[in-house]
Design a protein around this motif. Structure first.
Motif, mmCIF file in Angstrom:
data_model
loop_
_atom_site.group_PDB
_atom_site.id
_atom_site.type_symbol
_atom_site.label_atom_id
_atom_site.label_comp_id
_atom_site.label_asym_id
_atom_site.label_seq_id
_atom_site.Cartn_x
_atom_site.Cartn_y
_atom_site.Cartn_z
ATOM 1 N N GLU A 288 -8.709 -1.949 -6.544
ATOM 2 C CA GLU A 288 -8.280 -0.762 -5.772
ATOM 3 C C GLU A 288 -9.365 0.319 -5.772
ATOM 4 O O GLU A 288 -9.663 0.922 -4.752
ATOM 5 N N LYS A 289 -9.968 0.511 -6.939
ATOM 6 C CA LYS A 289 -11.000 1.569 -7.058
ATOM 7 C C LYS A 289 -12.133 1.317 -6.087
ATOM 8 O O LYS A 289 -12.582 2.210 -5.353
ATOM 9 N N TYR A 290 -12.576 0.078 -5.978
ATOM 10 C CA TYR A 290 -13.741 -0.220 -5.129
ATOM 11 C C TYR A 290 -13.364 -0.275 -3.650
ATOM 12 O O TYR A 290 -14.159 0.101 -2.790
ATOM 13 N N VAL A 291 -12.139 -0.683 -3.368
ATOM 14 C CA VAL A 291 -11.690 -0.651 -1.960
ATOM 15 C C VAL A 291 -11.634 0.802 -1.488
ATOM 16 O O VAL A 291 -12.081 1.133 -0.385
ATOM 17 N N GLU A 292 -11.133 1.687 -2.360
ATOM 18 C CA GLU A 292 -11.096 3.128 -1.986
ATOM 19 C C GLU A 292 -12.512 3.668 -1.802
ATOM 20 O O GLU A 292 -12.781 4.406 -0.853
ATOM 21 N N MET A 293 -13.439 3.252 -2.667
ATOM 22 C CA MET A 293 -14.841 3.706 -2.528
ATOM 23 C C MET A 293 -15.416 3.241 -1.189
ATOM 24 O O MET A 293 -16.091 3.974 -0.487
ATOM 25 N N ALA A 294 -15.081 1.995 -0.814
ATOM 26 C CA ALA A 294 -15.607 1.434 0.446
ATOM 27 C C ALA A 294 -15.066 2.203 1.646
ATOM 28 O O ALA A 294 -15.724 2.304 2.681
ATOM 29 N N LYS A 295 -13.868 2.779 1.488
ATOM 30 C CA LYS A 295 -13.242 3.507 2.607
ATOM 31 C C LYS A 295 -13.704 4.949 2.674
ATOM 32 O O LYS A 295 -13.526 5.623 3.690
ATOM 33 N N ASP A 296 -14.321 5.422 1.588
ATOM 34 C CA ASP A 296 -14.682 6.847 1.498
ATOM 35 C C ASP A 296 -15.933 7.143 2.325
ATOM 36 O O ASP A 296 -17.012 6.622 2.018
ATOM 37 N N PRO A 297 -15.814 7.927 3.398
ATOM 38 C CA PRO A 297 -16.985 8.191 4.253
ATOM 39 C C PRO A 297 -18.124 8.873 3.496
ATOM 40 O O PRO A 297 -19.278 8.812 3.899
#
Ligand code: SDX
Length: 430
Positions: A288-297
């Motif tokens: 989850e942490k890395y998926v959120e990072m990938a989504k963070d512009p």
């Protein structure tokens, strides 16, 4: 002049209106032919990244990004991956047809006859630091090949240069690996097939090592190389066409293709995927942490191995590779926590609105590294493996470009947005 009932696009701008012819491809794709746009209107087009621009007409590969279709010379990738050998696919892609038995025998004989590199080339390897990235070595050594095989720019020599590259690049790739681990070079063995010979040169520890090629690994690598063999006007193939369009030699164009492939947005992604999975695994599989990072512009973290300029539903190669990863690990009796992690990461991402909305799916690089790991290939060599697979595709693109009746040097235009004219200022007044 316009032919009777020819289709065209109308461009209206200020006091001008022009009819631009359209070109309709075999599979119904339509392009507006703007070759006369500037001379007839003074206008040019603007398309950074060329997402809307066709650079050529080609008969090599067809991709339907919406339906996940990939065909080499009309043959579906799924059939080729299951039923063909890599050397058959090389022949198909470069020469445009599946070889007869006699043609394949002659082709494979030529590859074996030309697999050695000049002994003096080994001195180049000695000049690289042990930790030199194999893609830097590969690109340099391919250019160096041209000094040992000077080629007149004459189509009658093209076949020999094509054979030289297809035969010698696998030797260079294996030698660059051996140099990096301090083991002796293993010479090409004409008693082995192309893929088996590469594995032998990579993993036979010394001339007296009783190493035997594992047929499971040989079959897996054959499939991997086929899946990477061609992909129409991707970044590296377009680079090969661009460099080749100045009528430089084939070796220099292929060397440039290797450099373009190396980037993490392109073929370098296969190494970056494994490094990303290792990072997530080391961080307690905190997907989850890395998926959120990938989504963070505001974060430059990207989900490596995800997304594609053309495929917007799925990359057919990724589907095949996902299944192949399972099969190969089972056949070799191996477990790899990164495969389970990759599958979970895919599942989380594909159920996330960010990825769904942007139509981001796993691409060819997402699972390939898992398989290379299972085959014992180190991650620094992953993009070299991609290059080895893509070599016939690059060569076919170069050959088609050189034989194209519309051949001309590639020289795009630009829109200038810099300073208008201004007088020079002496340094004492700056
Ligand atoms: C290969 O072209 C080919 O055919 C290449 C290839 C071949 O066989 O030759 O298929 C091989 O190179 C496959 C791609 C390998 N690269 C990666 O896996 C690197 C990660 N992927 C991305 O960098 C990206 O998806 C590209 C480079 C593959 C495609 O880039 P595009 O088409 O320019 O897409 P984009 O950057 O304009 O992205 C569109 C949106 C953006 O968000 P918004 O600005 O709209 O909010 O999607 C986002 C991007 O931020 N996005 C991603 C993402 N990829 C795109 N967000 C998170 N993770 C990603 N991986």
């Amino acid at each position: 002049m316009q032919q009777e009932n020819e289709e065209f696009a109308v461009l209206k701008f200020r006091d001008k209106e022009v009819n631009l012819p359209v070109i309709v491809g075999t599979e119904g794709e339509i392009a507006v032919d703007i070759q006369k746009l500037r001379s007839r209107t003074g206008l040019i087009t603007y398309d950074p990244g060329y997402g809307n621009t066709g650079s050529c007409k080609s008969t090599i590969t067809f991709i339907n990004g919406e339906e996940g279709i990939l065909r080499y010379r009309g043959y579906d990738i799924r059939e080729l991956a299951e039923k063909a050998s890599f050397t058959e696919v090389m022949y198909l892609i470069v020469f445009g047809k599946l070889p007869k038995e006699s043609e394949l025998k002659e082709f494979e004989h030529d590859l074996k006859e030309n697999a050695m590199i000049h002994e003096d080339m080994k001195k180049f390897f000695e000049g690289f630091p042990a930790n030199a990235h194999p893609m830097a070595v590969l690109s340099s050594m391919i250019t160096a090949l041209s000094t040992f095989h000077p080629i007149p720019d004459d189509p009658s020599h093209f076949r020999q240069d094509i054979i030289n590259l297809l035969a010698k690049v696998k030797t260079i790739a294996a030698y660059s690996y051996k140099k990096s681990i301090g083991q002796p070079y293993i010479y090409p063995d004409p008693n082995l097939d192309y893929v088996g010979d590469f594995l032998n040169m990579m993993f036979k520890k010394s001339p007296n090592d009783p190493y035997k090629v594992n047929p499971v690994i040989e079959k897996a690598l054959n499939k991997l190389l086929i899946l990477h063999a061609e992909h129409e006007q991707n970044c590296s193939a377009s680079t090969v066409r661009m460099v080749g369009s100045s009528k430089g030699n084939l070796y220099s164009a292929i060397s440039a293709g290797v450099s373009a492939l190396w980037g993490p947005l392109h073929g370098g992604a296969n190494q970056a995927v494994i490094e990303m999975l290792e990072q997530i695994h080391a961080d307690g599989d905190n997907i989850e942490k890395y998926v959120e990072m990938a989504k963070d512009p505001n974060s430059d973290f990207r989900l490596m191995g995800f997304g594609h300029r053309v495929y917007k539903n799925f990359d057919p190669r990724a589907l095949i590779l996902k299944q192949a990863a399972d099969d190969i690990l089972n056949e070799l009796g191996l477990q790899d926590p990164l495969l389970d992690l990759a599958k979970r990461l895919e599942e989380v991402a594909l159920n996330d609105e960010y990825f769904i909305k942007r139509r981001l799916y796993p691409n060819v690089d997402f699972y390939s590294g898992i398989i290379y790991r299972a085959l014992g290939i180190p991650k620094e060599m992953f993009t070299v493996m991609f290059a080895l697979g893509r070599l016939p595709g690059w060569i076919a693109q170069w050959k088609e470009m050189r034989e194209d009746p519309d051949f001309r040097i590639h020289r795009p235009r630009q829109i200038y947005i810099g300073e208008t004219e201004r007088p020079f200022v002496p340094i004492s007044q700056r």
